[in-house]
Design a protein around this motif. Sequence first.
Motif, PDB file in Angstrom:
ATOM      1  N   LEU B  54      -0.144  -2.494 -12.051  1.00  0.00           N
ATOM      2  CA  LEU B  54       0.775  -3.756 -11.263  1.00  0.00           C
ATOM      3  C   LEU B  54       2.028  -4.043 -12.788  1.00  0.00           C
ATOM      4  O   LEU B  54       3.240  -4.531 -12.426  1.00  0.00           O
ATOM      5  CB  LEU B  54       0.133  -4.423 -10.754  1.00  0.00           C
ATOM      6  N   SER B 126     -11.793   0.133  -9.441  1.00  0.00           N
ATOM      7  CA  SER B 126     -11.394   1.395  -8.958  1.00  0.00           C
ATOM      8  C   SER B 126      -9.465   1.212  -8.828  1.00  0.00           C
ATOM      9  O   SER B 126      -9.238   0.399  -9.233  1.00  0.00           O
ATOM     10  CB  SER B 126     -11.603   1.389  -7.483  1.00  0.00           C
ATOM     11  N   SER B 127      -9.437   2.379  -8.772  1.00  0.00           N
ATOM     12  CA  SER B 127      -7.876   2.770  -9.114  1.00  0.00           C
ATOM     13  C   SER B 127      -7.575   2.672  -7.448  1.00  0.00           C
ATOM     14  O   SER B 127      -7.545   1.929  -6.515  1.00  0.00           O
ATOM     15  CB  SER B 127      -7.740   3.899  -9.463  1.00  0.00           C
ATOM     16  N   ILE B 128      -5.904   1.711  -7.459  1.00  0.00           N
ATOM     17  CA  ILE B 128      -5.116   1.628  -6.664  1.00  0.00           C
ATOM     18  C   ILE B 128      -4.615   3.068  -5.713  1.00  0.00           C
ATOM     19  O   ILE B 128      -4.136   2.966  -4.836  1.00  0.00           O
ATOM     20  CB  ILE B 128      -4.053   0.465  -7.656  1.00  0.00           C
ATOM     21  N   GLU B 131      -7.284   3.687  -3.155  1.00  0.00           N
ATOM     22  CA  GLU B 131      -6.730   2.543  -2.035  1.00  0.00           C
ATOM     23  C   GLU B 131      -5.279   3.391  -1.100  1.00  0.00           C
ATOM     24  O   GLU B 131      -5.752   3.088   0.097  1.00  0.00           O
ATOM     25  CB  GLU B 131      -6.833   1.563  -1.928  1.00  0.00           C
ATOM     26  N   LEU B 132      -5.067   3.413  -1.880  1.00  0.00           N
ATOM     27  CA  LEU B 132      -3.331   3.074  -1.110  1.00  0.00           C
ATOM     28  C   LEU B 132      -2.716   4.531  -0.622  1.00  0.00           C
ATOM     29  O   LEU B 132      -3.179   4.787   0.653  1.00  0.00           O
ATOM     30  CB  LEU B 132      -2.228   2.826  -2.011  1.00  0.00           C
ATOM     31  N   HIS B 136      -5.629   2.832   3.328  1.00  0.00           N
ATOM     32  CA  HIS B 136      -4.361   2.621   3.106  1.00  0.00           C
ATOM     33  C   HIS B 136      -2.957   3.120   3.074  1.00  0.00           C
ATOM     34  O   HIS B 136      -2.002   2.336   2.739  1.00  0.00           O
ATOM     35  CB  HIS B 136      -4.228   1.480   2.569  1.00  0.00           C
ATOM     36  N   ALA B 139       0.529   2.220   5.208  1.00  0.00           N
ATOM     37  CA  ALA B 139       0.875   0.892   4.101  1.00  0.00           C
ATOM     38  C   ALA B 139       1.593   1.499   3.497  1.00  0.00           C
ATOM     39  O   ALA B 139       2.779   1.529   3.181  1.00  0.00           O
ATOM     40  CB  ALA B 139      -0.036   0.020   3.538  1.00  0.00           C
ATOM     41  N   LEU B 143       5.652   1.146   3.418  1.00  0.00           N
ATOM     42  CA  LEU B 143       6.148   0.679   2.006  1.00  0.00           C
ATOM     43  C   LEU B 143       7.749   1.824   1.799  1.00  0.00           C
ATOM     44  O   LEU B 143       9.147   1.293   1.125  1.00  0.00           O
ATOM     45  CB  LEU B 143       5.814   0.510   1.045  1.00  0.00           C
ATOM     46  N   LEU B 146       9.950   1.092   4.101  1.00  0.00           N
ATOM     47  CA  LEU B 146      11.414  -0.104   3.347  1.00  0.00           C
ATOM     48  C   LEU B 146      12.336   0.494   2.938  1.00  0.00           C
ATOM     49  O   LEU B 146      13.303   0.076   3.074  1.00  0.00           O
ATOM     50  CB  LEU B 146      10.178  -1.334   3.353  1.00  0.00           C
ATOM     51  N   LEU B 147      11.750   0.875   1.398  1.00  0.00           N
ATOM     52  CA  LEU B 147      12.500   1.126   0.490  1.00  0.00           C
ATOM     53  C   LEU B 147      13.756   1.872   0.853  1.00  0.00           C
ATOM     54  O   LEU B 147      14.805   0.919   0.452  1.00  0.00           O
ATOM     55  CB  LEU B 147      11.910   2.182  -0.581  1.00  0.00           C
TER      56      LEU B 147
END
Lengths: 98, 164, 315
Positions: B54, B126-128, B131-132, B136, B139, B143, B146-147
């Motif tokens: 991040l 745990s890694s992002i 999750e992504l 998720h 989401a 994203l 959206l971009l």
Amino acid sequence: MTILVLCALIFGVGMYTVLTRREIIAILAGVELMLGSANVLFIALASFSGADPGVAGAIGLVILVVAAAEAAVGLALVVTLSRRSKRSSIDELTEVNG
Amino acid sequence: MTLEILAFALAALLMLGGAAVVALTKDLMRLVVGLGAFLLGVAGMFLYYGHAFLATAQVFVYVGGVLVLVVFAVMVVHRANGGRPLVTSQHDIGAAAVAFGVSGMLVMSLRESVGGWLPESGTSGSSIAQELLGGHLVAFELLGVLLLVALVAVLLIVGPGERR
Amino acid sequence: MTLLWGFLWGVAAVATIAGGAILGVWWERKVSARIQMRYGPQQIGPFGSLQMIADVPKLLFKEDIVPALADKAIFKYAPLFVFGPVAVSMVVIPFTAGWAPLNTSVGVLFFLAVPSIEVIAILLSAWASHNTLSTLGGLRATAQMISYEVPRSLAVLAIVLLAGSLRPLDVVAAWRWWWMPLTFVAFVIYFVASIAEMNRGPFDIPEAESELVAGYFADYSGMRWASFMMAEYGAMIAASLFGAALFFGGGWPFGGALGVITLIVKAILIMTAIMWVKWTFPRLRQDQLMSFCWKALTPLALVQLVVVGVVLVWL
């Protein structure tokens, strides 16, 4: 506790910038202050509550991306607005049509 | 132990100093530098809590992207002026009361969720990505959409450029 | 104690760049001279290698001019932020199998992200000079640098996909010899995009010695100019080292100290190729530069990613 006070303070400073500054780009900077401090506070609270850091990081990334996209569109609007009316102070930009 | 306090203090100082410059300075370019300092402070804060990805994303997207956009916008908007672009502000005690009233509300309502004087620095387990791209995924895809929408929107709003 | 180590690493990075800049300038003068069929510096030191040591006092003693209308604080401190990120980005380079000065899990992304701080510093230093030509050069340089970050990152992403990790040490450890033909296109894209990132070679329209009178650093004299120059050479050294580590496996057949030497040799070959390109090709126009990035390099990088993705299914 320190992080909470810090982020809340900067959120307040951002809001103060939005309320008092007369230049559009400064107002956008204030919005970025608010979003950034909110993001940091979110991550901090996630670490305090013992949540899964992967989820916290994912949500933090979502906030970051959304804020960046919104800043880009906002700046595009500012540029187009200043081209049409040659003004950038919100005191003077008072008309909706043109 | 002291290294962590130093890291936290440095990030906090950057954030606070940058924010103060954004709220108070009269020079638009100094305001931009203040915003840059704030964004670097946020990256440092992310690093403190162990979210290295991040923090790097923050530097890449904000300092390298959004801040550059802001400077371009300042240059385009203030092209006609010869001197430095100035920011006028109308400092107002009412605005300060509202703004810091909101701050106070935030502190009061979240007081129980935080503990201790100094937050512990963490490492992300745990890694992002898991999750992504796992639970998720929607989401993540949204994203991307959206971009794309933001990109097309900027191109449409700004248009084909000025006529000379 | 850790603070002291950190500080010493910082000093080491700056010393490496300063030393590298001195050697790099000498090497460039020799290479460019031979390409132009002349000899280059010969008088001072063996093969003219001490020439830079004669140049440095000249730079130090130049008059420090600050333009009257410039924003003094930004003018004085922006060059520091142009040079600093380059030195910082060097600490994640895996110098040998199993050792990098800073071993982070996002090292590759760190190396790509830190030069973006340099971009904003260049823009601010161009602005702070307060003259039209500098501002124009700064805008062109910035547009070029942020555009070429995209194909550069995509090309590095191809290697990251194969390695499965953003940690440079993992990439070096997982490297196989057959990655070289597979990702050769990615290396070429990385090579070209890195040259464009440093405002070098055929992409130096912002510096444009014959057009914009040194562009965004026109008003900087003496040591301030030297910090821009050191940033350029430092970026070249860092990009060559990183490219050699990622695309050619670091100190590949060897480990330990011999691995470090192998890495440096590979990096010197890449650096010489960068210099060769600069002195061979004519300068690209700004619009040619931008359309080359967006219409040629980026789609090519995406195609390379698809190819790597397809190959990954077989592994």
